[in-house]
Design a protein around this motif. Sequence first.
Motif, mmCIF file in Angstrom:
data_model
loop_
_atom_site.group_PDB
_atom_site.id
_atom_site.type_symbol
_atom_site.label_atom_id
_atom_site.label_comp_id
_atom_site.label_asym_id
_atom_site.label_seq_id
_atom_site.Cartn_x
_atom_site.Cartn_y
_atom_site.Cartn_z
ATOM 1 N N PHE A 107 0.820 -1.209 0.000
ATOM 2 C CA PHE A 107 0.000 0.000 0.000
ATOM 3 C C PHE A 107 0.855 1.260 0.000
ATOM 4 O O PHE A 107 0.526 2.255 -0.666
ATOM 5 C CB PHE A 107 -0.952 -0.006 1.202
ATOM 6 N N ASN A 108 1.954 1.227 0.735
ATOM 7 C CA ASN A 108 2.870 2.374 0.720
ATOM 8 C C ASN A 108 3.500 2.546 -0.659
ATOM 9 O O ASN A 108 3.714 3.675 -1.123
ATOM 10 C CB ASN A 108 3.966 2.178 1.768
ATOM 11 N N ARG A 109 3.814 1.426 -1.312
ATOM 12 C CA ARG A 109 4.428 1.500 -2.640
ATOM 13 C C ARG A 109 3.451 2.047 -3.671
ATOM 14 O O ARG A 109 3.847 2.815 -4.559
ATOM 15 C CB ARG A 109 4.917 0.111 -3.065
ATOM 16 N N ILE A 110 2.182 1.676 -3.571
ATOM 17 C CA ILE A 110 1.185 2.198 -4.504
ATOM 18 C C ILE A 110 1.110 3.719 -4.398
ATOM 19 O O ILE A 110 1.116 4.434 -5.409
ATOM 20 C CB ILE A 110 -0.193 1.569 -4.230
ATOM 21 N N LEU A 111 1.060 4.221 -3.163
ATOM 22 C CA LEU A 111 1.003 5.673 -2.968
ATOM 23 C C LEU A 111 2.254 6.342 -3.527
ATOM 24 O O LEU A 111 2.161 7.358 -4.233
ATOM 25 C CB LEU A 111 0.851 5.988 -1.478
ATOM 26 N N ALA A 112 3.423 5.782 -3.236
ATOM 27 C CA ALA A 112 4.680 6.383 -3.695
ATOM 28 C C ALA A 112 4.783 6.381 -5.212
ATOM 29 O O ALA A 112 5.219 7.374 -5.819
ATOM 30 C CB ALA A 112 5.863 5.641 -3.079
ATOM 31 N N GLU A 113 4.370 5.296 -5.856
ATOM 32 C CA GLU A 113 4.478 5.204 -7.310
ATOM 33 C C GLU A 113 3.512 6.151 -8.011
ATOM 34 O O GLU A 113 3.870 6.801 -9.003
ATOM 35 C CB GLU A 113 4.216 3.768 -7.760
ATOM 36 N N LEU A 114 2.297 6.251 -7.516
ATOM 37 C CA LEU A 114 1.336 7.167 -8.126
ATOM 38 C C LEU A 114 1.786 8.618 -7.951
ATOM 39 O O LEU A 114 1.629 9.440 -8.859
ATOM 40 C CB LEU A 114 -0.052 6.962 -7.523
ATOM 41 N N ALA A 115 2.347 8.929 -6.777
ATOM 42 C CA ALA A 115 2.841 10.292 -6.546
ATOM 43 C C ALA A 115 4.028 10.595 -7.460
ATOM 44 O O ALA A 115 4.148 11.701 -7.985
ATOM 45 C CB ALA A 115 3.236 10.458 -5.084
ATOM 46 N N ALA A 116 4.894 9.610 -7.669
ATOM 47 C CA ALA A 116 6.064 9.820 -8.533
ATOM 48 C C ALA A 116 5.643 10.027 -9.980
ATOM 49 O O ALA A 116 6.270 10.807 -10.707
ATOM 50 C CB ALA A 116 7.011 8.626 -8.418
ATOM 51 N N ARG A 117 4.599 9.346 -10.415
ATOM 52 C CA ARG A 117 4.145 9.484 -11.800
ATOM 53 C C ARG A 117 3.576 10.866 -12.078
ATOM 54 O O ARG A 117 3.504 11.285 -13.236
ATOM 55 C CB ARG A 117 3.084 8.424 -12.108
ATOM 56 N N ALA A 118 3.171 11.582 -11.040
ATOM 57 C CA ALA A 118 2.616 12.923 -11.226
ATOM 58 C C ALA A 118 3.689 13.958 -11.539
ATOM 59 O O ALA A 118 3.370 15.085 -11.903
ATOM 60 C CB ALA A 118 1.833 13.344 -9.982
ATOM 61 N N GLY A 119 4.963 13.583 -11.395
ATOM 62 C CA GLY A 119 6.038 14.515 -11.683
ATOM 63 C C GLY A 119 6.416 15.342 -10.469
ATOM 64 O O GLY A 119 5.775 15.287 -9.411
ATOM 65 N N ARG A 179 -2.232 16.871 -2.204
ATOM 66 C CA ARG A 179 -2.203 15.413 -2.348
ATOM 67 C C ARG A 179 -0.990 14.850 -1.603
ATOM 68 O O ARG A 179 0.139 15.296 -1.842
ATOM 69 C CB ARG A 179 -2.150 15.024 -3.828
ATOM 70 N N PRO A 180 -1.191 13.894 -0.719
ATOM 71 C CA PRO A 180 -0.069 13.358 0.077
ATOM 72 C C PRO A 180 1.002 12.710 -0.792
ATOM 73 O O PRO A 180 0.698 11.937 -1.702
ATOM 74 C CB PRO A 180 -0.745 12.328 0.987
ATOM 75 N N LEU A 181 2.244 13.033 -0.472
ATOM 76 C CA LEU A 181 3.402 12.444 -1.148
ATOM 77 C C LEU A 181 4.180 11.527 -0.217
ATOM 78 O O LEU A 181 4.618 10.451 -0.612
ATOM 79 C CB LEU A 181 4.331 13.532 -1.673
ATOM 80 N N LEU A 182 4.367 11.974 1.036
ATOM 81 C CA LEU A 182 5.141 11.228 2.018
ATOM 82 C C LEU A 182 4.366 11.172 3.327
ATOM 83 O O LEU A 182 3.734 12.157 3.729
ATOM 84 C CB LEU A 182 6.499 11.888 2.259
ATOM 85 N N LEU A 183 4.417 10.023 3.993
ATOM 86 C CA LEU A 183 3.778 9.832 5.289
ATOM 87 C C LEU A 183 4.833 9.346 6.276
ATOM 88 O O LEU A 183 5.689 8.540 5.927
ATOM 89 C CB LEU A 183 2.654 8.796 5.202
ATOM 90 N N TYR A 184 4.732 9.821 7.522
ATOM 91 C CA TYR A 184 5.689 9.415 8.541
ATOM 92 C C TYR A 184 4.967 9.399 9.880
ATOM 93 O O TYR A 184 4.338 10.379 10.272
ATOM 94 C CB TYR A 184 6.878 10.382 8.575
ATOM 95 N N LEU A 185 5.062 8.269 10.584
ATOM 96 C CA LEU A 185 4.328 8.072 11.833
ATOM 97 C C LEU A 185 5.297 8.059 13.009
ATOM 98 O O LEU A 185 6.337 7.387 12.964
ATOM 99 C CB LEU A 185 3.546 6.761 11.774
ATOM 100 N N THR A 186 4.951 8.800 14.065
ATOM 101 C CA THR A 186 5.768 8.845 15.273
ATOM 102 C C THR A 186 4.859 8.786 16.496
ATOM 103 O O THR A 186 3.626 8.791 16.386
ATOM 104 C CB THR A 186 6.609 10.134 15.334
ATOM 105 N N GLU A 187 5.482 8.731 17.675
ATOM 106 C CA GLU A 187 4.717 8.841 18.906
ATOM 107 C C GLU A 187 4.094 10.231 19.004
ATOM 108 O O GLU A 187 4.604 11.194 18.438
ATOM 109 C CB GLU A 187 5.626 8.598 20.123
ATOM 110 N N GLY A 188 3.027 10.328 19.745
ATOM 111 C CA GLY A 188 2.304 11.590 19.824
ATOM 112 C C GLY A 188 3.109 12.739 20.387
ATOM 113 O O GLY A 188 2.888 13.897 20.030
ATOM 114 N N GLN A 189 4.064 12.434 21.278
ATOM 115 C CA GLN A 189 4.848 13.501 21.906
ATOM 116 C C GLN A 189 6.120 13.827 21.141
ATOM 117 O O GLN A 189 6.896 14.684 21.557
ATOM 118 C CB GLN A 189 5.211 13.110 23.349
#
Length: 254
Positions: free
Chosen positions: A73-85, A136-146
């Motif tokens: 799922f992460n790869r699908i998002l990254a590839e579609l975002a990359a195709r947009a230029g 449109r989201p390109l990169l996602l990064y998850l961390t602890e709330g604090q």
Amino acid sequence: MDDLLMLSPEQMRRIEPYFPLSHGVPRVDDRRVLSGILFVIRNGLRWRDAPAGYGPHKTIYNRFIRWSRMGVFNRILAELAARAGDPDQLMIDATHLKAHRTAASLLKKGLLPRCIGRSRGGLTSKLQVVCDGKGRPLLLYLTEGQANDHKAAAALLEHLPPARHLLADRAYSSIGFRDALVQRGITPCIPPHAKHRIKHNYDPVLYRQRQKIENTFARLKDWRRIHTRYDRCAHTFLSAIAFAATFIFWINES
């Protein structure tokens, strides 16, 4: 099945090239199973409560878990975002997502970090998002709330695509972050913090476009399994966000 969410043939054609190859026995209908995954994420259901029209809930759950571990799922998002230029503008911001008690029940067990911490009076995860000029989201990064925003932003810096400007609020107003952007050829559009002695210039007209990333968060949080985290593992929760973002912003554009 008229009331069920179902991916269209055109939407499937856009994401099928990034599916893993099927070895041996052919997979169960991809369109039906992936539509079931989206339905569960959007409506905040338990997997066992998925409508019968999507097939056995075990099949839907197992596909989601298996592809999450594979990073599909992460790869699908990254590839579609990359195709947009390469975008002309970038935006970065973070939002807190509440963690349900079921997500935090194994908080201190396991080798992999769960990205759940205490902030805002409860257990939360913080989602850092980099968007293009259309929100449109390109990169996602998850961390602890604090977690500090600057540490997450520093982790995303090397993955930023080329762009002319980056828009962010004053929480990202630091000399180190600004210098890192300039070294990459990106002009920061960040208002100075009130307590900083050096007041950096920024374009207030351009900065108004930052509301697009706020709208992005609002649309993502309309999906109930994103607004409230039920997944114990960080990689499965991030996969749910990536798949929802793919559907909302990259294959379901109006």
